[in-house]
Design an enzyme around this catalytic site. Sequence first.
Site, mmCIF file in Angstrom:
data_model
loop_
_atom_site.group_PDB
_atom_site.id
_atom_site.type_symbol
_atom_site.label_atom_id
_atom_site.label_comp_id
_atom_site.label_asym_id
_atom_site.label_seq_id
_atom_site.Cartn_x
_atom_site.Cartn_y
_atom_site.Cartn_z
ATOM 1 C CG ASN A 78 4.426 -10.149 6.536
ATOM 2 O OD1 ASN A 78 5.463 -9.516 6.711
ATOM 3 N ND2 ASN A 78 4.369 -11.254 5.808
ATOM 4 N N GLY A 79 1.577 -7.144 4.934
ATOM 5 C CA GLY A 79 1.155 -7.025 3.539
ATOM 6 C C GLY A 79 2.059 -6.120 2.716
ATOM 7 N N GLY A 184 -5.760 -0.991 3.019
ATOM 8 C CA GLY A 184 -5.030 -0.337 4.118
ATOM 9 C C GLY A 184 -4.992 -1.240 5.336
ATOM 10 C CG HIS A 185 -2.139 -0.452 8.471
ATOM 11 N ND1 HIS A 185 -2.861 0.466 9.175
ATOM 12 C CD2 HIS A 185 -0.941 0.124 8.184
ATOM 13 C CE1 HIS A 185 -2.129 1.556 9.314
ATOM 14 N NE2 HIS A 185 -0.969 1.400 8.712
ATOM 15 C CE LYS A 362 7.540 2.557 7.792
ATOM 16 N NZ LYS A 362 6.664 1.383 7.597
#
Length: 880
Positions: A78-79, A184-185, A362
């Site tokens: 959720n960033g 990054g995730h 997106k």
Amino acid sequence: MSDQGLRASVELMRERGLGSEAIRVFEHYFHQLQAGALGTIPEDSIEPLGDIQALGEVHVSDEEARAALSKTAVIKLNGGLGTGMGMTGAKSALEVKDGLTFLDIIALQVLALRERWGVELPLVLMNSFRTSEESLAILEKYPELAVEGLPLDFIQNAEPKLCPDGLMPVRWPQDPELEWCPPGHGDIYVSLVTSGVLDALLEKGIHYAFLSNSDNLGATCDPDVAAWMVEHGLPYVAEVCTRTKSDRKGGHLAVRKADGRIVLRDTAMVAEGEERFFRDIKRHNTFNANNVWVDLEVLRERMTQKEGVLGLPIIVNHKNVDPADPSSPEVIQIESAMGTAIEVFEGSEAILVPRTRFRPVKTTNDLLVIRSDFFSLDESYHVVAAVEGPEPFVDLDSAYRFVSGFEKRFPRGVPSMRDCTSLRVIGDPVFGRNIRCVGDVLIDGYRRVLDDAVLGELPPGAVPPVSVPGEVRTVDEHLRAILATLEPAPTQRMPLTEALGLVVARDVRAEVNLPHFDNASMDGYAVRAESLAGAAEVPVRLHIVGEVAAGQQPTFSVGPGEAARIMTGAPIPDGADAVIAVEDTDGAASGEVECRTAVRAGRYVRPRGEDVTSGSVVVGGGSVVGARTLALLAACGHAEVEVHRRPHVVVISTGAELVAPGEPLGPGQIHDSNSSMLWAAAVSAGASAEVRGVVGDSEEELIAVLDEVAASADVVITSGGVSMGAYDVVKGALSGEGIDFVKVAMQPGKPQGYGLLTGPGGRQVPLFALPGNPVSSFVSFEVFVRPALRRMMRLTPEKRRLRPATLISGVDSFGGRRQFGRAVVSRSAEGTLVAAPVAGQGSHFVADLSRANALFVVPEDVTELVAGEVVDVLLLDPEA
Ligand code: AMP
Ligand code: MG
């Protein structure tokens, strides 16, 4: 130098209180970056994924499902900030459907699952330091969501953004938080450890986690996948979907030949020149949905063993320090991707899931479809299609790209899309209430779309609700559609002599005063003005105390009754406040000088800072660099200036009949003249350009060349192969590839192709597919490509000015199309312009084109002009 960068970064991370694992991981990647790691996966090191389990064929009993879910947690990435959609806060706070935000829907989905299965199913968000507060505030509406012993979120680590040269942490005093980015995730695994959430979950008996993006509304915690994973004792499962043409840009899984492990190849990991393989949807026929299941015990074991460094492939991301400001300095962000962890665990598996599990939002195009009645939320808050068949394709113009622009243009809700196959909007209309799209809809114009309108298949007799629907575009519409897609050329610091003609990216301030010091504007004598009072009546003799030439610094001062010989540009000695010109004296070199006139204080003195004061703006952002700008920049001590760089244009000619000039002609062959012409036209427009040569009429060859060219070109121009012939290679190869082939109401140049080509790393390269006839190609360049290049370079005006000229002979024109004829324009004795149309107005007359120095423009609604009438002309050569 860059060890210094590492030290400085680590220092900052410590100060910020980041955990030792996070710092170790950063160090690990920093060293890789220094060593020039690209993180690419070459095609010959992998094999396609092969047969995998389909979720539809997994059969799970209710008991197994419940058992698996009772040991599972949902973790949402959720960033995201939604910068691509013009948002500044948490993307998941955006209202997506029925007045609910992503986070509302996620919370309601989890609560529904809990109720249905009687399980605890914790929900934890991985927030960035920018999204936490806002997201938790939304979740406050659901107090029952909290689970004992677990937080509702944990904060992802942060790392400094780095300057590309020197790899020092970037400084951005305007907004110091922008000096930081999340890594990054892929950082989720590290953050789970550093936040203590991993231990807390295991403590509670939660052994599995389902990880997915919060903007993917299809990513619900599916009990069948959970049960399948548990049944087979899998450490890690990645969900994939069948790849269609439109997923060519997404990452895919493959099997690494070296060790048989599954790996993820994302766009950023494609080796140079291998775009083609990456996009081959037959070879790599599934894509990574970024829905991941992990066995938390295995993860903990791994993390302990490796002291927190899983060693995921590095992703080197180039961005601007302020993502909302493309002219802010470039930075490097070191990242990793969550899905690449698949290679870390022995025995990882992929599972083929239906498309419904991949429903990301997106873009505002996605948002429109999700908000519309094409989808609804069922009782478990799953997004379900209300209609069978493919989702409508939506392509909104740039004005709608940001959420704010989108909301303004749909103030009464989005149209009904249940019966729509595609909706394209060119222009900028505002939509009224209760609008319905049917079939394929193209809206082209600026007028408001009225309430209750039905777009697409109109009922008989109905009045079209918008300006010019239909498949033929006007010249202006086509140009507008092109300009709307263009990004400004990147900015770059350049030596002064290379910046001529380019546009300055940001205000340049003086770091010095001009003049730097008080100096003389005349050859003469520096004096105190008071010493010469009355000298006009009775000459005064002053004692010469020294001499100062340009480039010297006087070491003496000038007192009353004294003078110093001084040359133009030399510093005024202390004590002196004026200069008397040598002509007003006897010119003595030493001893005493006779002065025959009085001077006022300040006479012939150029005071320090008179021209420019230090700190003031000397050249504004947006100005065009010319000789005079260069003088000023140099005077202020600047050796370089930051400008929008020249776009690099690659010119490709197509046609089996073409032969390079200089080569002998075989039967049916002609020399390629478009390449040289378009190259020159691009250079004369200020771009840099390169001729790629001739490509025959083979689609494969053309695609291979374009793949290669897309890595370095900023703009591609092709000529030929766009009309209705049997071998129209450009149209054949690129239709449906993001390039639109349209008819434009003009003559010559009716068939036009334009769109964005996707290069390595997802770079978008504008491609102009111009018609092949030399005159058509040339006119198309002037009308569409030149304005586009100027727009990219930020040069205004984009279009050349038209001027009135009197025709000396009549011309005919097609009605309904704007005609661009060729003419020789000269000045009459009275000084007005006269235009003589050239004899050969056919599109193949190269000699008459070369003879002409202007295009004359006959408007769409005019079919005939007689001698003596005035036409608009566009002068092609620089004016004398
Ligand atoms: P096409 O659009 O490919 O059908 O080309 C239209 C006409 O333009 C044909 O007569 C071609 O031979 C000619 N043509 C196409 N490309 C070029 C070129 N690069 N140089 C000169 N003539 C060309
Ligand atoms: Mg051809």
